[in-house]
Design a protein around this motif. Structure first.
Motif, mmCIF file in Angstrom:
data_model
loop_
_atom_site.group_PDB
_atom_site.id
_atom_site.type_symbol
_atom_site.label_atom_id
_atom_site.label_comp_id
_atom_site.label_asym_id
_atom_site.label_seq_id
_atom_site.Cartn_x
_atom_site.Cartn_y
_atom_site.Cartn_z
ATOM 1 N N GLY A 176 0.784 -1.232 0.000
ATOM 2 C CA GLY A 176 0.000 0.000 0.000
ATOM 3 C C GLY A 176 0.811 1.275 0.000
ATOM 4 O O GLY A 176 0.310 2.325 -0.357
ATOM 5 N N SER A 177 2.083 1.178 0.426
ATOM 6 C CA SER A 177 2.905 2.385 0.508
ATOM 7 C C SER A 177 4.327 2.010 0.907
ATOM 8 O O SER A 177 4.551 0.972 1.535
ATOM 9 C CB SER A 177 2.320 3.335 1.563
ATOM 10 N N PHE A 178 5.267 2.877 0.573
ATOM 11 C CA PHE A 178 6.632 2.717 1.071
ATOM 12 C C PHE A 178 6.626 2.790 2.598
ATOM 13 O O PHE A 178 7.355 2.074 3.277
ATOM 14 C CB PHE A 178 7.548 3.813 0.499
ATOM 15 N N TYR A 179 5.783 3.661 3.145
ATOM 16 C CA TYR A 179 5.667 3.797 4.600
ATOM 17 C C TYR A 179 5.177 2.487 5.233
ATOM 18 O O TYR A 179 5.678 2.053 6.261
ATOM 19 C CB TYR A 179 4.684 4.919 4.965
ATOM 20 N N THR A 180 4.170 1.879 4.633
ATOM 21 C CA THR A 180 3.599 0.634 5.146
ATOM 22 C C THR A 180 4.670 -0.447 5.232
ATOM 23 O O THR A 180 4.836 -1.103 6.263
ATOM 24 C CB THR A 180 2.442 0.155 4.243
ATOM 25 N N VAL A 181 5.392 -0.624 4.141
ATOM 26 C CA VAL A 181 6.443 -1.642 4.088
ATOM 27 C C VAL A 181 7.533 -1.338 5.108
ATOM 28 O O VAL A 181 7.986 -2.223 5.838
ATOM 29 C CB VAL A 181 7.009 -1.751 2.654
ATOM 30 N N SER A 182 7.946 -0.090 5.194
ATOM 31 C CA SER A 182 8.994 0.305 6.133
ATOM 32 C C SER A 182 8.579 0.040 7.582
ATOM 33 O O SER A 182 9.351 -0.508 8.382
ATOM 34 C CB SER A 182 9.329 1.782 5.932
ATOM 35 N N GLU A 183 7.351 0.414 7.930
ATOM 36 C CA GLU A 183 6.890 0.235 9.308
ATOM 37 C C GLU A 183 6.713 -1.239 9.655
ATOM 38 O O GLU A 183 7.021 -1.663 10.771
ATOM 39 C CB GLU A 183 5.600 1.027 9.535
ATOM 40 N N ALA A 184 6.224 -2.036 8.714
ATOM 41 C CA ALA A 184 6.096 -3.479 8.957
ATOM 42 C C ALA A 184 7.467 -4.119 9.099
ATOM 43 O O ALA A 184 7.675 -4.981 9.962
ATOM 44 C CB ALA A 184 5.314 -4.135 7.823
ATOM 45 N N LEU A 185 8.398 -3.694 8.272
ATOM 46 C CA LEU A 185 9.764 -4.218 8.355
ATOM 47 C C LEU A 185 10.392 -3.890 9.707
ATOM 48 O O LEU A 185 11.010 -4.747 10.343
ATOM 49 C CB LEU A 185 10.602 -3.651 7.202
ATOM 50 N N GLN A 186 10.213 -2.674 10.174
ATOM 51 C CA GLN A 186 10.727 -2.291 11.494
ATOM 52 C C GLN A 186 10.096 -3.132 12.602
ATOM 53 O O GLN A 186 10.781 -3.591 13.520
ATOM 54 C CB GLN A 186 10.475 -0.807 11.764
ATOM 55 N N ALA A 187 8.793 -3.361 12.517
ATOM 56 C CA ALA A 187 8.101 -4.178 13.519
ATOM 57 C C ALA A 187 8.624 -5.603 13.501
ATOM 58 O O ALA A 187 8.809 -6.229 14.550
ATOM 59 C CB ALA A 187 6.595 -4.165 13.261
ATOM 60 N N HIS A 188 8.885 -6.128 12.312
ATOM 61 C CA HIS A 188 9.423 -7.486 12.170
ATOM 62 C C HIS A 188 10.814 -7.591 12.805
ATOM 63 O O HIS A 188 11.090 -8.535 13.546
ATOM 64 C CB HIS A 188 9.483 -7.857 10.685
ATOM 65 N N ILE A 189 11.650 -6.620 12.522
ATOM 66 C CA ILE A 189 13.009 -6.621 13.072
ATOM 67 C C ILE A 189 12.974 -6.507 14.591
ATOM 68 O O ILE A 189 13.689 -7.228 15.300
ATOM 69 C CB ILE A 189 13.854 -5.490 12.442
ATOM 70 N N LEU A 190 12.133 -5.626 15.110
ATOM 71 C CA LEU A 190 12.018 -5.460 16.574
ATOM 72 C C LEU A 190 11.512 -6.728 17.253
ATOM 73 O O LEU A 190 12.026 -7.129 18.290
ATOM 74 C CB LEU A 190 11.106 -4.295 16.915
ATOM 75 N N SER A 191 10.497 -7.375 16.656
ATOM 76 C CA SER A 191 9.968 -8.583 17.288
ATOM 77 C C SER A 191 10.985 -9.713 17.206
ATOM 78 O O SER A 191 11.102 -10.510 18.146
ATOM 79 C CB SER A 191 8.636 -8.999 16.663
ATOM 80 N N ALA A 192 11.764 -9.777 16.140
ATOM 81 C CA ALA A 192 12.810 -10.811 16.014
ATOM 82 C C ALA A 192 13.922 -10.563 17.033
ATOM 83 O O ALA A 192 14.417 -11.499 17.656
ATOM 84 C CB ALA A 192 13.378 -10.823 14.604
ATOM 85 N N SER A 193 14.289 -9.297 17.243
ATOM 86 C CA SER A 193 15.366 -8.998 18.202
ATOM 87 C C SER A 193 14.911 -9.279 19.636
ATOM 88 O O SER A 193 15.705 -9.708 20.470
ATOM 89 C CB SER A 193 15.866 -7.564 18.056
#
Length: 198
Positions: A176-193
């Motif tokens: 849906g957006s560059f913002y959407t992908v960026s925010e989901a990616l950040q959430a994924h990285i944070l939950s993995a860490s």
């Protein structure tokens, strides 16, 4: 010095997926031939393109759960993305969607109406982000309230909820957006860490 006419067949180890990835590669080869016709080393061109990845464009974030990111945010990109996902053959597709307020919801969502089982709509963390409840309202006006839609105050919360409800063999699409992908990616990285923290 004679230059070679490169085609996709010259790149047997291309790691890109999705039709438009190949279109990008072909366009790059044409541009290279036009700008630097003296380059005729097929092996170096082959190596360069076969190692190229385009982040956020039909990019698998993980496998099992199968999570796919795409920055598609207009009608043409949404149609291409839906066509490519149809070719993957998943039984079930859930989507995390967030869009900017100046975008046409109908053209971004339309190609996915028969493809997505459940929608997780988040509000992008930007003053330009459309509120998730407004997105839901517009989507329901298309389908007369027949869609399965959950709304969230953020892309992060939409993504984490969608990830928790993931079922084996399905696809979780974030678009849906560059913002959407960026925010989901950040959430994924944070939950993995957090999982890896001692």
């Amino acid at each position: 010095m004679k230059s070679k006419n490169y085609t996709i067949e010259d790149i047997p180890n291309l790691k890109m997926i999705g039709d438009y990835q190949y279109n990008y590669a072909a366009a790059s080869l044409l541009a290279l031939k036009s700008i630097l016709p003296e380059i005729n080393n097929g092996k170096s061109v082959q190596q360069a393109i076969s190692s190229t990845k385009i982040s956020g464009r039909f990019q698998y974030l993980s496998r099992s759960p199968d999570i796919l990111l795409d920055v598609a945010h207009n009608e043409d990109a949404a149609k291409s993305l839906a066509d490519n996902i149809n070719k993957l053959g998943y039984d079930k597709v859930d989507a995390v969607l967030g869009v900017l307020s100046d975008k046409d919801i109908y053209s971004i969502v339309g190609p996915f109406l028969s493809l997505v089982n459940k929608w997780h709509i988040g509000t992008i963390n930007s003053e330009r982000g459309m509120n998730s409840k407004e997105i839901k309202y517009r989507m329901n006006s298309i389908q007369k309230n027949t869609l399965s839609i959950n709304t969230y105050p953020s892309i992060k919360s939409a993504f984490l909820s969608a990830k928790r409800s993931y079922t084996k063999g399905s696809l979780l699409l974030i678009y849906g957006s560059f913002y959407t992908v960026s925010e989901a990616l950040q959430a994924h990285i944070l939950s993995a860490s957090k999982k890896n923290a001692i």
